[in-house]
Design an enzyme around this catalytic site. Structure first.
Site, PDB file in Angstrom:
ATOM      1  CG  PHE A 244      51.128  -4.309 -36.189  1.00 10.43           C
ATOM      2  CD1 PHE A 244      50.882  -2.684 -35.845  1.00 10.43           C
ATOM      3  CD2 PHE A 244      51.925  -5.137 -35.189  1.00 10.43           C
ATOM      4  CE1 PHE A 244      52.438  -3.024 -35.170  1.00 10.43           C
ATOM      5  CE2 PHE A 244      52.477  -4.801 -34.447  1.00 10.43           C
ATOM      6  CZ  PHE A 244      52.541  -3.405 -34.388  1.00 10.43           C
TER       7      PHE A 244
ATOM      8  CE  LYS B 169      47.918  -6.024 -27.102  1.00  7.76           C
ATOM      9  NZ  LYS B 169      49.419  -6.801 -26.741  1.00  7.76           N
TER      10      LYS B 169
HETATM   11  P1  ATP Z   1      51.104  -4.754 -23.958  1.00 12.24           P
HETATM   12  O1  ATP Z   1      51.295  -5.019 -22.811  1.00 12.24           O
HETATM   13  O2  ATP Z   1      49.166  -6.237 -23.749  1.00 12.24           O
HETATM   14  O3  ATP Z   1      51.370  -5.371 -25.081  1.00 12.24           O
HETATM   15  P2  ATP Z   1      51.782  -2.420 -24.718  1.00 12.24           P
HETATM   16  O4  ATP Z   1      52.102  -1.641 -23.865  1.00 12.24           O
HETATM   17  O5  ATP Z   1      53.275  -3.436 -25.283  1.00 12.24           O
HETATM   18  O6  ATP Z   1      50.847  -3.436 -24.314  1.00 12.24           O
HETATM   19  P3  ATP Z   1      49.767  -1.586 -26.352  1.00 12.24           P
HETATM   20  O7  ATP Z   1      50.120  -0.270 -27.555  1.00 12.24           O
HETATM   21  O8  ATP Z   1      49.343  -1.280 -25.414  1.00 12.24           O
HETATM   22  O9  ATP Z   1      51.302  -2.122 -26.255  1.00 12.24           O
HETATM   23  O10 ATP Z   1      49.612  -2.406 -26.616  1.00 12.24           O
HETATM   24  C1  ATP Z   1      50.096  -2.853 -28.222  1.00 12.24           C
HETATM   25  C2  ATP Z   1      50.354  -3.894 -28.633  1.00 12.24           C
HETATM   26  O11 ATP Z   1      49.926  -5.444 -29.142  1.00 12.24           O
HETATM   27  C3  ATP Z   1      52.222  -3.317 -29.362  1.00 12.24           C
HETATM   28  O12 ATP Z   1      53.125  -2.984 -28.832  1.00 12.24           O
HETATM   29  C4  ATP Z   1      52.163  -4.628 -29.637  1.00 12.24           C
HETATM   30  O13 ATP Z   1      53.102  -5.412 -29.811  1.00 12.24           O
HETATM   31  C5  ATP Z   1      51.431  -6.229 -30.137  1.00 12.24           C
HETATM   32  N1  ATP Z   1      50.300  -5.989 -30.982  1.00 12.24           N
HETATM   33  C6  ATP Z   1      50.292  -7.133 -31.346  1.00 12.24           C
HETATM   34  N2  ATP Z   1      49.979  -7.455 -32.802  1.00 12.24           N
HETATM   35  C7  ATP Z   1      49.548  -5.674 -33.147  1.00 12.24           C
HETATM   36  C8  ATP Z   1      48.127  -4.956 -34.127  1.00 12.24           C
HETATM   37  N3  ATP Z   1      47.640  -6.198 -34.475  1.00 12.24           N
HETATM   38  N4  ATP Z   1      48.255  -4.144 -33.796  1.00 12.24           N
HETATM   39  C9  ATP Z   1      48.834  -3.199 -33.315  1.00 12.24           C
HETATM   40  N5  ATP Z   1      49.765  -3.831 -32.143  1.00 12.24           N
HETATM   41  C10 ATP Z   1      49.949  -5.170 -32.300  1.00 12.24           C
END
Ligand code: ATP
Length: 593
Positions: free
Chosen positions: A342, A252
């Site tokens: 990704f 991530k």
């Molecule tokens: P956070 O604040 O934890 O980044 P978020 O609400 O922006 O979360 P989530 O869908 O909850 O988004 O968490 C996934 C996020 O992580 C994605 O929005 C993306 O920006 C990021 N990310 C980084 N690496 C990856 C990956 N390999 N696959 C999917 N998402 C990824």
């Protein structure tokens, strides 16, 4: 269609704070709208003339709008200014001055929606020298032809202050009821919206082709797809159990999510909020042009700041330097980025959103040519708890936030616009006891006293509840703000101030200043507790109680990349509360007498 029909509906919508009533009024308006203008009426109710992702705004400054009103009403500028000071709302002032002028003139030809839209569009498209004069003349012309009530809404729309509180989800409900045969059609209509982000196009298809048309609705390069989001869990055991014993675990990356749309040689980058951000990342645009082998494609990846000397990843905050309009060249040099891809959602005629993980991952490997600046997310396939934990620690060591664990089942489609259990994030901060960062929306504020006089002393923060489409208060936060933050906050929030509690905010607390939900902050809380005064997840754990976050502290991260609907949901807070309870029950201390 007469614009008066719209103005009439707006007046009624404005008068209600109940979402169901609002939906009914909207259903009525949509039913009274002829097919040819349905998309325009949908955009207009949102105070816009294009879908959100098209960054064309009507953009009339208050000063210019005042001048147009002076011209249309024949009154003195000082009179208009004076009244505006009292009303605080240019719409109300316009209504008043146009009304008093109306008494002196003969009836006009009625204003049509087509005319209003076309004039707004002209105003939005003018630029360069002479643009100000032309905008002034166009607006004065509209106001002269408008009834007092119409003038109120024309004025509010052009100055970006329509704010009827109609959320996208309410429009989808109304479309399903008005043209899809009932609320049951909502899911289909919503999917169309999730893969296009264009409420106007969805409305047009529903009205013209019915549900059959919506079913066949296709992804289009150039129209951003609403991002798939992840749920969260805090141990590899739980994750593997939830994902059927085996999953694809990916790093991530801690950067900015980017959705790249490539159409031939043209590349457009969309942010997580679906704003066009190609200007911030011209270097990333070039990387996509070179590295994507498909002619037309939609890909997703994380754009990460890297150290120009070593290539090492740097934290998310560094990317904030890219949010500037000027000297972007210098920023590119000082804060270079790498791309970690990704997902792929479309490639040369194939809509991949309904294909399972492995098919998309294989296609991703095929269409992306890897370089030292463009990579594919590091991943493993595993069903082993220890291996997953080791991989998690390695991800942290390599500068990532943790892992996103993805379902590899047959139904592991790309769930556009949804936060589901097909993706589960496992982050570093979930490891520290009772400590979770959450992303909360500012819905209110309290004036600062003493050292903080003139700015805010604390902000009232809320979670998002997608079921009711409302924001529910969860904490009041005054810690963690630097002097610089305190100076910045009122400026940042100024354009979102509203006179009373916003229709989509649920609060038992009386804030001193209310805001339209917009700005999202990252907050670190110590624990989640039951609360009689906060409305987050009311009745979910105990009747009459909501949940609150204790000892909140702003982490310094403004989540400008998040829309208010992307904030932590009330349901997630319930999950945190339950996990916390479980941990306490399982801890050796609780077993002691
Ligand atoms: P956070 O604040 O934890 O980044 P978020 O609400 O922006 O979360 P989530 O869908 O909850 O988004 O968490 C996934 C996020 O992580 C994605 O929005 C993306 O920006 C990021 N990310 C980084 N690496 C990856 C990956 N390999 N696959 C999917 N998402 C990824």
């Amino acid at each position: 269609m007469q614009y008066a029909v719209i103005a009439e509906a707006y007046e009624k919508i404005e008068a209600t704070t109940k979402r169901l009533e609002m939906t009914d009024l909207l259903v009525n308006l949509l039913k009274n709208t002829p097919e040819e203008v349905i998309d325009k009426v949908v955009y207009l109710t949102q105070g816009r003339i294009y879908p959100d992702f098209v960054s064309i705004e009507i953009g009339v400054a208050e000063r210019l709008a005042v001048k147009a009103l002076v011209k249309a009403s024949g009154r003195r500028e000082s009179e208009v200014e004076e009244d505006l000071k009292k009303s605080g709302d240019l719409g109300i002032t316009a209504q008043k001055f146009i009304a008093s002028k109306r008494q002196l003139t003969f009836a006009h030809q009625p204003l049509t929606v087509e005319k209003v839209y076309e004039t707004f569009d002209k105003m939005a498209q003018t630029s360069g020298s002479g643009a100000v004069d032309l905008k002034l003349a166009l607006l004065a012309g509209l106001l002269s032809a408008a009834s007092p009530k119409e003038a109120r809404y024309v004025m509010r729309t052009v100055t970006g202050n329509l704010r009827l509180g109609i959320a996208d989800m309410t429009v989808l409900d109304a479309l399903a009821i008005a043209y899809g045969g009932g609320k049951e059609a909502r899911e289909l209509v919503e999917r169309a919206y999730n893969v296009s982000s264009d409420l106007g196009r969805v409305a047009k298809v529903v009205v013209e082709k019915g549900l059959e048309g919506v079913e066949k609705f296709e992804v289009l390069v150039g129209e951003p797809i609403r991002p798939m989001l992840a749920e969260r869990l805090s141990s590899p055991e739980e994750i593997l159990e939830k994902l059927g014993g085996k999953c694809a675990a990916e790093y991530k990356y801690d950067g900015e999510r980017i959705q790249a749309h490539k159409k031939g040689d043209e590349v457009t980058l969309f942010s997580r909020r679906l704003e066009t951000i190609s200007n911030q990342y011209p270097d990333a645009v070039e990387l996509f042009k070179k590295c994507v082998k498909a002619r037309n494609a939609i890909l997703e990846g994380e754009c990460v700041a890297v150290n120009p000397a070593t290539g090492e990843m740097r934290p998310f905050q560094e990317l904030m330097h890219r949010r500037r309009k000027y000297e972007i060249k210098q920023a590119i040099e000082d804060y270079p980025v790498s791309l970690f891809m990704f997902d792929v959602l479309y490639a040369d005629g194939h809509d991949l959103t309904l294909k399972p993980y492995f098919v998309r991952r294989k296609m991703l490997e095929k269409v992306v040519e890897k370089t030292d600046r463009v990579k594919i997310a590091t991943s493993i396939i595993t069903g082993n708890v220890d291996e997953l934990e080791k991989f998690f620690l390695k991800a942290i060591e390599d500068g990532c936030e943790g892992l996103v664990c993805k379902s590899i089942a047959r139904d592991s489609v790309y769930q556009a616009g949804a936060r589901g259990w097909l993706w589960i994030k496992y982050k570093r901060d979930y490891k520290s006891e009772m400590t979770d960062t959450v992303d909360l929306v500012i819905v209110g504020a309290f004036h600062g006293r003493g050292k903080r006089a003139g700015t805010y002393g604390a902000v009232l923060l809320a979670t998002y509840n997608p079921e009711t489409d409302t924001f529910e208060t969860v904490t009041k936060c005054g810690t963690g703000f630097t002097d610089e933050d305190l100076e910045k906050l009122p400026k940042m929030l100024k354009s979102h101030v509203v006179g009373r509690k916003h229709a989509r905010v649920q609060s038992l607390i009386e804030a001193e200043v209310w805001f339209e939900p917009n700005v999202v902050l990252e907050v670190l809380g110590a624990e989640v507790t039951l609360s009689p005064i906060h409305t987050c997840a009311t009745n979910a754990i105990r009747r009459g109680n909501g949940l609150a976050i204790r000892f909140p502290r702003f982490t310094g991260k403004y989540r400008l990349d998040k829309a208010p609907e992307d904030a932590t949901t009330s349901k997630e807070i319930v999950g945190m509360y339950q996990r916390q309870l479980k941990k306490i029950q399982e801890s050796p201390a609780s077993a002691e007498p």
